[in-house]
Design an enzyme around this catalytic site. Sequence first.
Site, short mmCIF file in Angstrom:
data_model
loop_
_atom_site.label_atom_id
_atom_site.label_comp_id
_atom_site.label_asym_id
_atom_site.label_seq_id
_atom_site.Cartn_x
_atom_site.Cartn_y
_atom_site.Cartn_z
CB THR A 124 -0.91 0.02 1.24
OG1 THR A 124 -1.66 -1.19 1.28
CG2 THR A 124 -1.87 1.19 1.20
CB THR A 125 3.76 2.21 2.14
OG1 THR A 125 3.03 1.80 3.29
CG2 THR A 125 4.52 3.48 2.46
CE1 TYR A 135 -16.66 -0.81 -5.27
CE2 TYR A 135 -16.58 -2.56 -6.90
CZ TYR A 135 -17.19 -1.44 -6.39
OH TYR A 135 -18.33 -0.96 -6.96
CE1 TYR A 158 -1.95 -4.70 5.99
CE2 TYR A 158 -1.50 -4.29 3.67
CZ TYR A 158 -1.69 -3.82 4.95
OH TYR A 158 -1.61 -2.47 5.19
NE ARG A 211 -5.05 1.84 2.36
CZ ARG A 211 -4.36 2.98 2.20
NH1 ARG A 211 -3.65 3.48 3.18
NH2 ARG A 211 -4.40 3.61 1.04
CE LYS A 234 1.33 -4.15 7.00
NZ LYS A 234 1.56 -3.36 5.76
CB ILE A 236 5.01 -4.98 7.61
CG1 ILE A 236 5.55 -6.42 7.56
CG2 ILE A 236 5.03 -4.35 6.23
CD1 ILE A 236 4.77 -7.36 6.68
#
Length: 294
Positions: A46-47, A109, A135, A140, A164, A206
């Site tokens: 994501t980052t 989504y 994850y 999100r 994560k 992380i």
Amino acid sequence: MAIFKGAGVAIVTPMKENLEINYDKLDEMLEEQIAGGTDAIIICGTTGESATMTEEEHSEAIRFTVERVKHRIPVIAGTGSNSTATAVQLSKGAMEDGADALLLVTPYYNKATQNGLIAHYTKICTEAPLPAILYNVPSRTGCSIQPKTLAHLVKNVDSIVGVKEASGNIGNVAEIMHLCDGNIDLYSGNDDQVVPLLSLGGIGVISVLSNVAPKYVHDMVMKYLDGDVKGSAKMQLDAIDLCSALFCEVNPIPVKAALNMMGKNVGSLRAPLTEMEDAHKEVLRQAMQDFGLL
């Protein structure tokens, strides 16, 4: 054996003025992270703005990182997708290109039922049997891996070795560790909750914070793992204001602003992300000054 213990950096993707990936700058950043004591590189998370990368860019960024890191520390490739077929394709590519492990976010989504998650992850990890960290970041993705689902996957899919956890729900984390009988590598996905997750059996983080303070985050985890719980907790608390500032707008807007303030010149963000608001920039700048980064 764990993929890594300590602090893995969820590294940003530097951009040129035309918003193409700046590979020269990425090379510099990888070297700085390794020199700073980072224990693993997480590329295309994501980052790293993976959501706005093409599949070709995604694969090239992973390939480049593997080639530059040269097995000095593990490279973990973010290859999750809301399409199982796409996740399989990206994961197989990452395996062929020499990544050490996969980071697989829950489908976003379109979401998935818990049975759907089992099928999704089983398919990916059967087709690309690298060690995999799942994850869980429902804020999100709108999709959460329930503890029972995670325990089922860990017990039935050999290559699923870690999680994560970024739900922010400590009770959820405790249930995961209980149901998995400790047979899972737990990584915090939130920089402000590293020590709490370590107390439940975690072995690392992380981290977004590691982009600007790699040695600090590494040391915070290692202090805890070496038995200095009090020292580790103090480091966690001393970093809280900076952690908050790094998430005062949606990640990775603040961390890219922070790196640019530090003179790292990582460039701008791809739309729909926008530059940080001035008021928030001042909050971030102050937090960085207080932390000794500026």
